[in-house]
Design an enzyme around this catalytic site. Sequence first.
Site, PDB file in Angstrom:
ATOM      1  N   HIS A  33       4.867   3.020  12.889  1.00 55.25           N
ATOM      2  CA  HIS A  33       3.726   4.233  13.032  1.00 55.25           C
ATOM      3  C   HIS A  33       4.315   5.361  13.699  1.00 55.25           C
ATOM      4  CE1 HIS A  33      -0.203   2.434  11.844  1.00 55.25           C
ATOM      5  NE2 HIS A  33       0.746   1.927  11.055  1.00 55.25           N
ATOM      6  N   ASP A  39       4.014  -6.164   3.396  1.00 57.96           N
ATOM      7  CA  ASP A  39       3.896  -5.106   4.332  1.00 57.96           C
ATOM      8  C   ASP A  39       4.862  -5.197   5.330  1.00 57.96           C
ATOM      9  OD1 ASP A  39       2.857  -3.039   5.591  1.00 57.96           O
ATOM     10  OD2 ASP A  39       0.693  -3.524   5.371  1.00 57.96           O
ATOM     11  N   GLU A  51      -5.141   1.332   2.761  1.00 58.46           N
ATOM     12  CA  GLU A  51      -5.070   0.353   3.876  1.00 58.46           C
ATOM     13  C   GLU A  51      -4.935   0.783   5.264  1.00 58.46           C
ATOM     14  OE1 GLU A  51      -2.854  -2.241   6.352  1.00 58.46           O
ATOM     15  OE2 GLU A  51      -2.232  -0.272   5.882  1.00 58.46           O
ATOM     16  N   GLU A  52      -4.432   2.121   5.351  1.00 57.40           N
ATOM     17  CA  GLU A  52      -4.272   2.417   6.766  1.00 57.40           C
ATOM     18  C   GLU A  52      -5.536   2.737   7.388  1.00 57.40           C
ATOM     19  OE1 GLU A  52      -1.973   2.465   8.597  1.00 57.40           O
ATOM     20  OE2 GLU A  52      -0.074   2.504   7.168  1.00 57.40           O
ATOM     21  N   ASP A  92       6.370   1.902   6.307  1.00 57.88           N
ATOM     22  CA  ASP A  92       5.194   1.180   6.312  1.00 57.88           C
ATOM     23  C   ASP A  92       4.234   2.001   5.387  1.00 57.88           C
ATOM     24  OD1 ASP A  92       2.571  -0.098   6.581  1.00 57.88           O
ATOM     25  OD2 ASP A  92       2.376   0.843   8.770  1.00 57.88           O
ATOM     26  N   HIS A 102       0.912  -1.374  -0.039  1.00 55.94           N
ATOM     27  CA  HIS A 102       0.081   0.067  -0.102  1.00 55.94           C
ATOM     28  C   HIS A 102       0.993   1.322  -0.163  1.00 55.94           C
ATOM     29  CE1 HIS A 102       0.196   1.060   4.408  1.00 55.94           C
ATOM     30  NE2 HIS A 102       0.439  -0.094   4.745  1.00 55.94           N
TER      31      HIS A 102
END
Length: 346
Positions: A322, A242, A222-223, A188, A71
């Site tokens: 994150h 991922d 995706e997030e 990510d 993604h």
Amino acid sequence: MNFEQYQDYLIDTATSLLSIDSASGFTSNVADYLLKTIEELGYPVFKNNIGNVIVTIEGEDNTEPVALSAHVDTLGLMVRSITSDGMLMITSIGSPLLPSLDGEYCNIHTRDGRVYTGTILSLSPAVHVFPDASTRDRDEQNMAVRIDEIVHSKEDVEALGIHAGDFVCYDPKTTFTKSGFLKSRFIDDKACSALELTLLKIMKDNDIKPKHKTYICFSTHEEIGYGGATLPKDIKELLVVDMGCVGLDLNCTEEQVSICVKDSSGPFDYEMTTRLVNLAKKHNLDAVTDIYPRYSSDALAVWRAGYDTRAALIGPGVQASHGMERTHIKGLMNTLELCAAYLELI
């Protein structure tokens, strides 16, 4: 096959992707980059109605299509409201680690295409002024964006064209170190998106095709939970590419490729994960299996959308996910080679 010769392409591609603001819901610019790059490589590519970018590659056998999916959407922020003194209150897109954003530079994108710069700050940002500067919570109620414009009121900000609902994208601070580390926000999952582009280049340069008809997918939501919900309907197997997790009770390091056997939604397909483990052994890749209890991916979106699709997940070990993330070129290359092995290119 000499994968090392593609390291520079991988690094350059990752750097380009990471430089493009693309919070979930604001991905048209990164999609345009993907379309241009893939067309230049000579592949048929399209963007579907929801914004996912999909490449179709004919295989030696087209009866059992497979897919790889990474993604390109990222975490981000949005303007929630404007204070009376001209600060921008925020709401999260996805689940950024908000305390890590205190002091980060950002771009504010208006609906009419203007871009302003700013800084994400605690509402008690100065130790010389605020007694709670070091102790105040760093969350949506206690952080805001200071705009790099002369503003003293809500009206001043609105005169710039900034309103509630404008996207706030923060600086990834991308750095490749001489020791091989990639340090950046949004590894990510832009690092794995760069891996997919590198895989496309490898196939084109070497005039090779996968065993099965293959979709190379770049999802854009995706997030926020539904990136995989509109992938091609005929996919029999989906390999999600991922980030792998590094930390508490986990095996993976930044130099390895992680094969996730279970995440928060439950186990991945047993036969697929076993095949990936065996492929890693066959090709002498530095791989481990892991369980991610606080993780979900595009595979869950595919299943919730009712697909009859087997799925597995792999990715390079990424530390501080994150937040201010980091991985290593060895982890990226191990992941690239495992993807190639899965497609039976090697």
